[in-house]
Design a protein around this motif. Structure first.
Motif, mmCIF file in Angstrom:
data_model
loop_
_atom_site.group_PDB
_atom_site.id
_atom_site.type_symbol
_atom_site.label_atom_id
_atom_site.label_comp_id
_atom_site.label_asym_id
_atom_site.label_seq_id
_atom_site.Cartn_x
_atom_site.Cartn_y
_atom_site.Cartn_z
ATOM 1 N N HIS A 74 0.707 -1.167 0.000
ATOM 2 C CA HIS A 74 0.044 -0.061 -0.087
ATOM 3 C C HIS A 74 0.856 1.235 0.071
ATOM 4 O O HIS A 74 0.557 2.268 -0.663
ATOM 5 C CB HIS A 74 -0.751 0.030 1.255
ATOM 6 C CG HIS A 74 -2.261 -0.750 1.040
ATOM 7 N ND1 HIS A 74 -2.545 -1.872 1.318
ATOM 8 C CD2 HIS A 74 -3.382 -0.076 0.457
ATOM 9 C CE1 HIS A 74 -3.440 -2.343 0.905
ATOM 10 N NE2 HIS A 74 -4.231 -1.386 0.324
ATOM 11 N N LEU A 75 1.966 1.191 0.642
ATOM 12 C CA LEU A 75 3.093 2.283 0.747
ATOM 13 C C LEU A 75 3.437 2.615 -0.830
ATOM 14 O O LEU A 75 3.445 3.867 -1.104
ATOM 15 C CB LEU A 75 4.031 1.945 1.670
ATOM 16 C CG LEU A 75 5.121 3.143 2.041
ATOM 17 C CD1 LEU A 75 4.258 4.250 2.839
ATOM 18 C CD2 LEU A 75 6.275 2.648 2.757
ATOM 19 N N VAL A 97 3.648 -6.683 -8.316
ATOM 20 C CA VAL A 97 4.684 -6.819 -6.930
ATOM 21 C C VAL A 97 4.534 -8.297 -6.539
ATOM 22 O O VAL A 97 3.430 -8.892 -6.247
ATOM 23 C CB VAL A 97 4.403 -5.920 -5.778
ATOM 24 C CG1 VAL A 97 5.428 -6.358 -4.710
ATOM 25 C CG2 VAL A 97 4.762 -4.694 -6.165
ATOM 26 N N THR A 98 5.670 -9.152 -6.478
ATOM 27 C CA THR A 98 5.605 -10.356 -5.986
ATOM 28 C C THR A 98 6.802 -10.299 -4.629
ATOM 29 O O THR A 98 7.888 -10.124 -5.222
ATOM 30 C CB THR A 98 5.789 -11.461 -6.878
ATOM 31 O OG1 THR A 98 4.830 -11.552 -7.577
ATOM 32 C CG2 THR A 98 5.685 -12.977 -6.008
ATOM 33 N N ALA A 99 6.478 -10.361 -3.475
ATOM 34 C CA ALA A 99 7.382 -9.922 -2.489
ATOM 35 C C ALA A 99 7.297 -11.291 -1.339
ATOM 36 O O ALA A 99 6.274 -11.608 -1.254
ATOM 37 C CB ALA A 99 7.109 -8.661 -1.936
ATOM 38 N N VAL A 112 0.543 -9.447 -6.431
ATOM 39 C CA VAL A 112 -0.268 -8.598 -7.027
ATOM 40 C C VAL A 112 0.428 -8.624 -8.542
ATOM 41 O O VAL A 112 1.287 -8.230 -8.906
ATOM 42 C CB VAL A 112 -0.334 -7.177 -6.762
ATOM 43 C CG1 VAL A 112 -1.495 -6.531 -7.680
ATOM 44 C CG2 VAL A 112 -0.639 -6.904 -5.401
ATOM 45 N N GLY A 113 -0.481 -9.315 -9.772
ATOM 46 C CA GLY A 113 -0.015 -9.163 -10.918
ATOM 47 C C GLY A 113 0.409 -10.383 -11.610
ATOM 48 O O GLY A 113 -0.120 -11.619 -10.914
ATOM 49 N N VAL A 162 -0.070 -2.522 -8.848
ATOM 50 C CA VAL A 162 -0.141 -1.703 -8.191
ATOM 51 C C VAL A 162 -0.124 -0.210 -8.655
ATOM 52 O O VAL A 162 1.091 -0.226 -9.568
ATOM 53 C CB VAL A 162 1.331 -1.735 -7.123
ATOM 54 C CG1 VAL A 162 1.518 -0.503 -6.065
ATOM 55 C CG2 VAL A 162 1.174 -2.938 -6.406
ATOM 56 N N ASP A 163 -0.779 0.505 -8.803
ATOM 57 C CA ASP A 163 -0.827 1.582 -9.805
ATOM 58 C C ASP A 163 -1.201 3.072 -9.217
ATOM 59 O O ASP A 163 -1.370 4.024 -10.042
ATOM 60 C CB ASP A 163 -2.107 1.435 -10.950
ATOM 61 C CG ASP A 163 -3.335 1.389 -10.382
ATOM 62 O OD1 ASP A 163 -3.596 1.727 -9.220
ATOM 63 O OD2 ASP A 163 -4.303 1.190 -11.049
ATOM 64 N N GLY A 164 -1.097 3.174 -8.039
ATOM 65 C CA GLY A 164 -1.525 4.504 -7.254
ATOM 66 C C GLY A 164 -2.908 4.899 -7.460
ATOM 67 O O GLY A 164 -3.204 5.767 -7.049
#
Ligand code: MN
Length: 453
Positions: A74-75, A97-99, A112-113, A162-164
Motif C-alpha cells: 500500500h505504501l 509486485v511479488t514479494a 499482485v499481478g 499496484v498503480d496508485g
C-alpha cells in the motif's frame, strides 16, 4: 530450527525492448520481483518505487509479517499516486509486485499481478502464486488450458497491479520452507516462455548465479521479447555469512529519484521528449484496471471478463463479417472490386483491393451512381457479374438506340446475351473503348441475364 537464505538475482532488458522496466531485489530477509507496466508511462519508475518501498522490509520480521507486506504494498501504491499527481505524464504507470519475506521458517508472500513465485523441493516445482491475468481466470474457469494460455492473444493483460489509483489487493499467504528448498521469483518475461518442466531443468545445479544466468538465457532463447528478471534463493541450515543485498533491473538506477528530485516538479526536457517520442508499446495496454471496488473482486473480474469477451467477440465478429463482404467502387479511377466494407475505423483497414478492372465509371452506365456510392455485394463472383452486367447493360442500352453495326466487333470473342450490339461504334468511339474490350479477358455478356447482382 531456523534457516537462512543464499540468493542471486539477475535482470536483463531482453532482445527487443529498449529499456528495462523490471526491478528485482534479494536480501537476507526479502525477495522481490516487480514488473513495471505502462510503456510510455514509465513502468521502470513504478517498479523502482515499489522495490524502494518494499526493500525496507529486509530486516528480521516481526510477528505480523503478512500485514507488513500488505502495508508496504500500500505504501508503494501511495508513492505512485503522489508521483502521478506531481507528474501527470506518468499517470498510468503501474507495476506487479511479488514479494516474499523470509522469517527463518517460512516465506510470507504478498502478490499482485503476473510475476510469479515458485518453490522447488526434491526436484518438484510448485507454483506458489496465481497470476492476476485474464488468461489465468479463463484457465481457472476451465475455458482454456495452461498451454492455450501461453499463446493466448491477451496473455499479457493483467487485472491487478499496484498503480496508485486502485487500492491494491495483494494475495497474502505463508509457505513453510525447509533446508534444501530452492525459491524462484520471476517476471513474466521468464515464466511466460518457460513451462514448469523447463524451469525445473534450469533450476538445478550450483552456484546460484549460474542458475539465474541459465534461467535468463533460456527465457531469451525461448523467444521472450520482454524484460526478464529472476531472483533465486536457497534455504540453508543455520546462519549464513551475511552477503549484501542485490538490486537489479530498473531499481538499480533509481529512475524515480531522478524525476522526483527535479526542483521544478516538472519532467526534464529529455524526459518529456522521451515520453512523447515513445511509439506504441503493447506494454501500455498490458494492465487493464478494474472497475471501482463496489463489489467483490470475483464479481468484478467476472464483469470485466464478460465485457472484454463481449467487446472482443463483437469486434472480432464485426471484422470477420466485414471481411466476408465485397463492394464495387471507383474514386474516379478504374472501377475496382474490394473485399471488406467501404468504411474505415481509425487504425484498422477494413477493405482491400481484390481486383482493379479496366472499366471506368462511365462504362457503368445506369449503375454509375451505385458504383460511386460503393455497391455492396455478397461475393467476388457477384461483384464481377455486377460489373459485367453494368457494362453490358450500358452497351445493351446503346444497342437499342441505333441499328447494329456489323463490322468492328467481329472476331473479338464477344457474345451478347439477347440482342447484338447496336450503335456501339457511334457511342463508344473505338480508340477509347477497344483497348478495354480487346484485353486478356474477352467481354462475355451471355451470363449477365441469369442472375441479378
Ligand atoms: Mn514483463
Amino acid at each position: 530450527m531456523t534457516f537462512s537464505l543464499r540468493y542471486a538475482a539477475l535482470s536483463d532488458v531482453g532482445r527487443v525492448r529498449r529499456d528495462n522496466q523490471d526491478s528485482g531485489y534479494a536480501g537476507q530477509h526479502l525477495l522481490v520481483v516487480a514488473d513495471g507496466v505502462g510503456g510510455a508511462a514509465r513502468g521502470d519508475i513504478a517498479s523502482s518505487v515499489a522495490v524502494e518501498a518494499i526493500r525496507k522490509l529486509d530486516v528480521p520480521p516481526g510477528n505480523d509479517a503478512l500485514s507488513t507486506v500488505a502495508a508496504t504494498i500500500h505504501l508503494a501504491h501511495d508513492r505512485l499516486a503522489e508521483i502521478a499527481e506531481a507528474h501527470p505524464d506518468l499517470d498510468g504507470t503501474s507495476t506487479t509486485v511479488t514479494a516474499a519475506i523470509f522469517d527463518g521458517t517460512q516465506l510470507l508472500v504478498g502478490h499482485v499481478g503476473d510475476s510469479r513465485a515458485y518453490l522447488l523441493r526434491d526436484g518438484v516445482l510448485r507454483q506458489l502464486t496465481s497470476d492476476h491475468t485474464l488468461v489465468q481466470s479463463l484457465v481457472d474457469e476451465g475455458r482454456i488450458t495452461e498451454e492455450e494460455a501461453r499463446v493466448h492473444p491477451h496473455r499479457n493483460l493483467i487485472l491487478r497491479a499496484v498503480d496508485g489509483v486502485h487500492e491494491p489487493e495483494p494475495d497474502l499467504f505463508g509457505v513453510p520452507v525447509q533446508a534444501g528448498d530452492r525459491v524462484l521469483l520471476c517476471s513474466d518475461g521468464c515464466a511466460g516462455v518457460l513451462d514448469s518442466a523447463a524451469l525445473t531443468a534450469r533450476l538445478a545445479g550450483e552456484p546460484l548465479t549460474d542458475v539465474a544466468a541459465r534461467l535468463v538465457t533460456a527465457s531469451l532463447d525461448a523467444g521472450s521479447s520482454d524484460n526478464v528478471t529472476v531472483v533465486v534463493a536457497d534455504v540453508v541450515d543455520g546462519e549464513q555469512t551475511a552477503s549484501g543485498p542485490l538490486v537489479v533491473g530498473a531499481a538499480a538506477s533509481s529512475p524515480h529519484l531522478q524525476i522526483v528530485s527535479d526542483k521544478t516538479g516538472n519532467l526534464s526536457e529529455s524526459d518529456v521528449a522521451a515520453l512523447s517520442a515513445e511509439p506504441f508499446d503493447p506494454e501500455a495496454i498490458r494492465y487493464a484496471p478494474q472497475p471501482p471496488p463496489s463489489r467483490g473482486w470475483t464479481a468484478r473480474l467476472l464483469v470485466l471478463v464478460l465485457v472484454l469477451g463481449l467487446l472482443g467477440g463483437a469486434a472480432w465478429g464485426a471484422y470477420e463479417y466485414s471481411q466476408s463482404r465485397y463492394y464495387v467502387s471507383s474514386d474516379g479511377g478504374p472501377v475496382t472490386i474490394y473485399r471488406g466494407v467501404d468504411f474505415d475505423v481509425p487504425g484498422l483497414t477494413l477493405s482491400h483491393v481484390v481486383k482493379e478492372t479496366s472499366y471506368s465509371l462511365e462504362d457503368m452506365g445506369a449503375f454509375a451512381d451505385e458504383v460511386l456510392d460503393g455497391k455492396d455485394v455478397d461475393s467476388l463472383a457477384i461483384a464481377e457479374r455486377f460489373i459485367l452486367r453494368a457494362v453490358c447493360t450500358s452497351l445493351g442500352k446503346a444497342s437499342s438506340a441505333k441499328p447494329p453495326p456489323a463490322g468492328p466487333f467481329e472476331g473479338l470473342g464477344l457474345r451478347w446475351a439477347d440482342r447484338p450490339p447496336k450503335g456501339i461504334a457511334a457511342l463508344f468511339p473505338p480508340p477509347a473503348y477497344f483497348p478495354r474490350l480487346t484485353g486478356a479477358t474477352p467481354l462475355d455478356c451471355s451470363t449477365t441475364e441469369e442472375q441479378t447482382p
